[in-house]
Design a protein around this motif. Sequence first.
Motif, PDB file in Angstrom:
ATOM      1  N   LEU A  12       0.702  -1.185   0.107  1.00 32.20           N
ATOM      2  CA  LEU A  12      -0.069  -0.099  -0.126  1.00 32.20           C
ATOM      3  C   LEU A  12       0.956   1.311  -0.027  1.00 32.20           C
ATOM      4  CD1 LEU A  12      -2.746  -1.000   2.539  1.00 32.20           C
ATOM      5  CD2 LEU A  12      -3.188  -0.411   0.047  1.00 32.20           C
ATOM      6  N   LEU A  13       1.847   1.311   0.990  1.00 31.40           N
ATOM      7  CA  LEU A  13       2.702   2.579   1.014  1.00 31.40           C
ATOM      8  C   LEU A  13       3.561   2.648  -0.335  1.00 31.40           C
ATOM      9  CD1 LEU A  13       3.940   2.167   4.694  1.00 31.40           C
ATOM     10  CD2 LEU A  13       2.843   3.873   3.718  1.00 31.40           C
ATOM     11  N   ARG A  14       3.976   1.534  -0.917  1.00 28.31           N
ATOM     12  CA  ARG A  14       4.744   1.635  -2.187  1.00 28.31           C
ATOM     13  C   ARG A  14       3.846   2.157  -3.166  1.00 28.31           C
ATOM     14  NH1 ARG A  14       9.589   2.820  -2.883  1.00 28.31           N
ATOM     15  NH2 ARG A  14       9.050   3.965  -4.343  1.00 28.31           N
ATOM     16  N   GLY A  15       2.682   1.596  -3.296  1.00 31.92           N
ATOM     17  CA  GLY A  15       1.748   2.177  -4.387  1.00 31.92           C
ATOM     18  C   GLY A  15       1.545   3.716  -4.081  1.00 31.92           C
ATOM     19  N   ILE A  16       1.425   4.156  -2.785  1.00 35.06           N
ATOM     20  CA  ILE A  16       1.081   5.646  -2.826  1.00 35.06           C
ATOM     21  C   ILE A  16       2.205   6.409  -3.247  1.00 35.06           C
ATOM     22  CG2 ILE A  16       0.918   7.320  -0.955  1.00 35.06           C
ATOM     23  CD1 ILE A  16      -0.772   5.626   0.771  1.00 35.06           C
ATOM     24  N   VAL A  17       3.322   5.854  -2.953  1.00 33.87           N
ATOM     25  CA  VAL A  17       4.814   6.713  -3.461  1.00 33.87           C
ATOM     26  C   VAL A  17       4.742   6.609  -4.965  1.00 33.87           C
ATOM     27  CG1 VAL A  17       7.088   6.454  -3.586  1.00 33.87           C
ATOM     28  CG2 VAL A  17       6.115   6.127  -1.292  1.00 33.87           C
ATOM     29  N   ASP A  18       4.538   5.549  -5.513  1.00 32.89           N
ATOM     30  CA  ASP A  18       4.343   5.517  -6.762  1.00 32.89           C
ATOM     31  C   ASP A  18       3.429   6.348  -7.662  1.00 32.89           C
ATOM     32  OD1 ASP A  18       6.456   3.764  -6.863  1.00 32.89           O
ATOM     33  OD2 ASP A  18       5.330   1.798  -7.053  1.00 32.89           O
ATOM     34  N   HIS A 364       9.760   2.239  16.854  1.00 31.01           N
ATOM     35  CA  HIS A 364       8.475   1.302  16.480  1.00 31.01           C
ATOM     36  C   HIS A 364       8.547   1.160  15.033  1.00 31.01           C
ATOM     37  CE1 HIS A 364       7.142   1.344  20.818  1.00 31.01           C
ATOM     38  NE2 HIS A 364       7.341   2.695  20.791  1.00 31.01           N
ATOM     39  N   SER A 365       9.541   1.732  14.154  1.00 28.68           N
ATOM     40  CA  SER A 365       9.160   1.753  12.605  1.00 28.68           C
ATOM     41  C   SER A 365      10.541   0.999  12.130  1.00 28.68           C
ATOM     42  CB  SER A 365       8.930   3.056  12.226  1.00 28.68           C
ATOM     43  OG  SER A 365      10.420   3.749  12.234  1.00 28.68           O
ATOM     44  N   GLY A 366      10.345   1.169  10.568  1.00 29.16           N
ATOM     45  CA  GLY A 366      11.594   0.413   9.893  1.00 29.16           C
ATOM     46  C   GLY A 366      12.570   1.211   9.875  1.00 29.16           C
ATOM     47  N   TRP A 367      12.722   2.192  10.439  1.00 28.00           N
ATOM     48  CA  TRP A 367      13.732   3.305  10.446  1.00 28.00           C
ATOM     49  C   TRP A 367      14.976   2.981  11.298  1.00 28.00           C
ATOM     50  CZ3 TRP A 367      15.213   7.362   7.588  1.00 28.00           C
ATOM     51  CH2 TRP A 367      14.058   8.289   6.412  1.00 28.00           C
ATOM     52  N   THR A 368      16.282   2.822  11.129  1.00 30.77           N
ATOM     53  CA  THR A 368      17.280   2.490  11.815  1.00 30.77           C
ATOM     54  C   THR A 368      18.467   3.486  11.825  1.00 30.77           C
ATOM     55  OG1 THR A 368      18.305   1.134  10.102  1.00 30.77           O
ATOM     56  CG2 THR A 368      16.872   0.095  11.670  1.00 30.77           C
ATOM     57  N   PRO A 381      13.022   2.736   5.961  1.00 32.52           N
ATOM     58  CA  PRO A 381      12.428   1.350   5.730  1.00 32.52           C
ATOM     59  C   PRO A 381      12.272   1.275   4.244  1.00 32.52           C
ATOM     60  CG  PRO A 381      10.821   2.959   6.288  1.00 32.52           C
ATOM     61  CD  PRO A 381      12.052   3.652   6.561  1.00 32.52           C
ATOM     62  N   ARG A 382      12.258  -0.162   3.756  1.00 32.05           N
ATOM     63  CA  ARG A 382      12.146  -0.493   2.309  1.00 32.05           C
ATOM     64  C   ARG A 382      11.339   0.046   1.711  1.00 32.05           C
ATOM     65  NH1 ARG A 382      16.576  -3.648   1.325  1.00 32.05           N
ATOM     66  NH2 ARG A 382      17.282  -4.704   3.044  1.00 32.05           N
ATOM     67  N   TRP A 383       9.946  -0.028   2.172  1.00 34.14           N
ATOM     68  CA  TRP A 383       8.756   0.660   1.317  1.00 34.14           C
ATOM     69  C   TRP A 383       8.940   2.049   0.789  1.00 34.14           C
ATOM     70  CZ3 TRP A 383       6.611   5.105   3.167  1.00 34.14           C
ATOM     71  CH2 TRP A 383       6.750   5.495   4.591  1.00 34.14           C
ATOM     72  N   LEU A 384      10.040   2.912   1.722  1.00 34.92           N
ATOM     73  CA  LEU A 384      10.424   4.171   1.566  1.00 34.92           C
ATOM     74  C   LEU A 384      11.453   4.253   0.278  1.00 34.92           C
ATOM     75  CD1 LEU A 384       9.940   7.289   1.831  1.00 34.92           C
ATOM     76  CD2 LEU A 384      11.447   7.215   3.648  1.00 34.92           C
ATOM     77  N   ASP A 385      12.584   3.401   0.685  1.00 34.04           N
ATOM     78  CA  ASP A 385      13.601   3.531  -0.443  1.00 34.04           C
ATOM     79  C   ASP A 385      13.988   1.646  -0.383  1.00 34.04           C
ATOM     80  OD1 ASP A 385      15.951   3.542  -1.515  1.00 34.04           O
ATOM     81  OD2 ASP A 385      17.084   4.788  -0.182  1.00 34.04           O
TER      82      ASP A 385
END
Length: 399
Positions: A12-18, A364-368, A381-385
């Motif tokens: 869903l997130l990848r779809g929004i970015v695209d 609490h997220s995919g950021w590190t 996170p991978r959905w963002l990049d």
Amino acid sequence: MSDTRLLSTDELLRGIVDGVTEIRIREHSVMQKIAELDRRGVAAELGYKDLPHVLRHAVRWDRKTARKWVTHAALLSREITPTGSVLAPALPVVAEAAAEGALSVEHVGVVAEVMKALPAEAEEPVVGFAREHEPSAVRAFGKELAYRLFQNDPEPRDAEPAPPVNQHVMRWKNGYLEIWAKLDTITGAKYEALLDPLAKPRPTTADEGPDLRSRAEREGDALADLVDLMLRADQLPEHGGEPVTLTLTMRYDDLADQVGQAMLDNRERVPADQVRQLACNAGIIPMVMGAKSQPLNVGRKSRTFTAGMRRALVARDHGCAFPGCGRPPKHCDAHHIHHWADGGDTSVDNGVLLCRHHHRLIHHSGWTVTMVQGIPVFYPPRWLDPLRKPRRNLIHTAA
């Protein structure tokens, strides 16, 4: 069209970015058409005052929006001279990024705004920053970059500005004292430093639940607390484990030579002569980076970062270290990069300043976040990049 209920969160997130990228590509196409209409002088041809008036009727934009699109379109389009020569856009790097769908109309406007104070060669880094951050962060980055580029230029020989005058107005109305104040940079920073720790939300409790007060209400209650505390001057509040302190950061050589400027926690600049005057007063703590007298590492003996460690983190990070965040140190927590519960020690090399929002995001997220050559570096996170390219906060470290 697929059923969105069957898609994973990442899909869903990848779809929004695209999808947003496609919208921005279409926006760029629209701006090219607007620029061509402007070149043709369509407004006069159709009997309108100017092109924004045409667009108001054509697509039902208000005049401010129409003017914005016409202005931005001119920046991104190629000009054709009377002899037929084709000239590059006024902002060629912006134009290329907008054509790819990497920048929104709002991004284009902010980059154009900050480039007014920067040389042409700065367009590349500004656009690179804009590709990864929202427009408000781009504006802050451009402001910081302009300062860094021109800080050593000779001062203009303008007339000496009038010294700032502090103003304070009080008026009783319906049983309340209304207060209005305008304070100079130093006094304002001191006031902010005193009020901020008292204005934090109350911890959630079983009896009272969460703190539902607005920011204005919390700061109003904090001012009332400050009045009471001033009546008990020996009980002033603490912030970050130490009494309220005004922190200024600058090179020692500049301070000794009485040149340059220092920077407050809120990123306001203070001339060296004012810093030297402030350094005579109690509560100003000079810091020499790497001084062995500072307790920079207490290992596993304490989970809490000491006041000395926090001062070192402030001098290194200058505020929230998360990419694109401009929050000052007073709004930040010290975060263990390698979690304390997992064996990480309490040290400057294992700490990073994060505002409350980004502190929670890291937990609490995919950021590190990791340390690279003594500097905190973040990975999205991978959905963002999908490539998870490393990012840093360039607002605090513009070069």
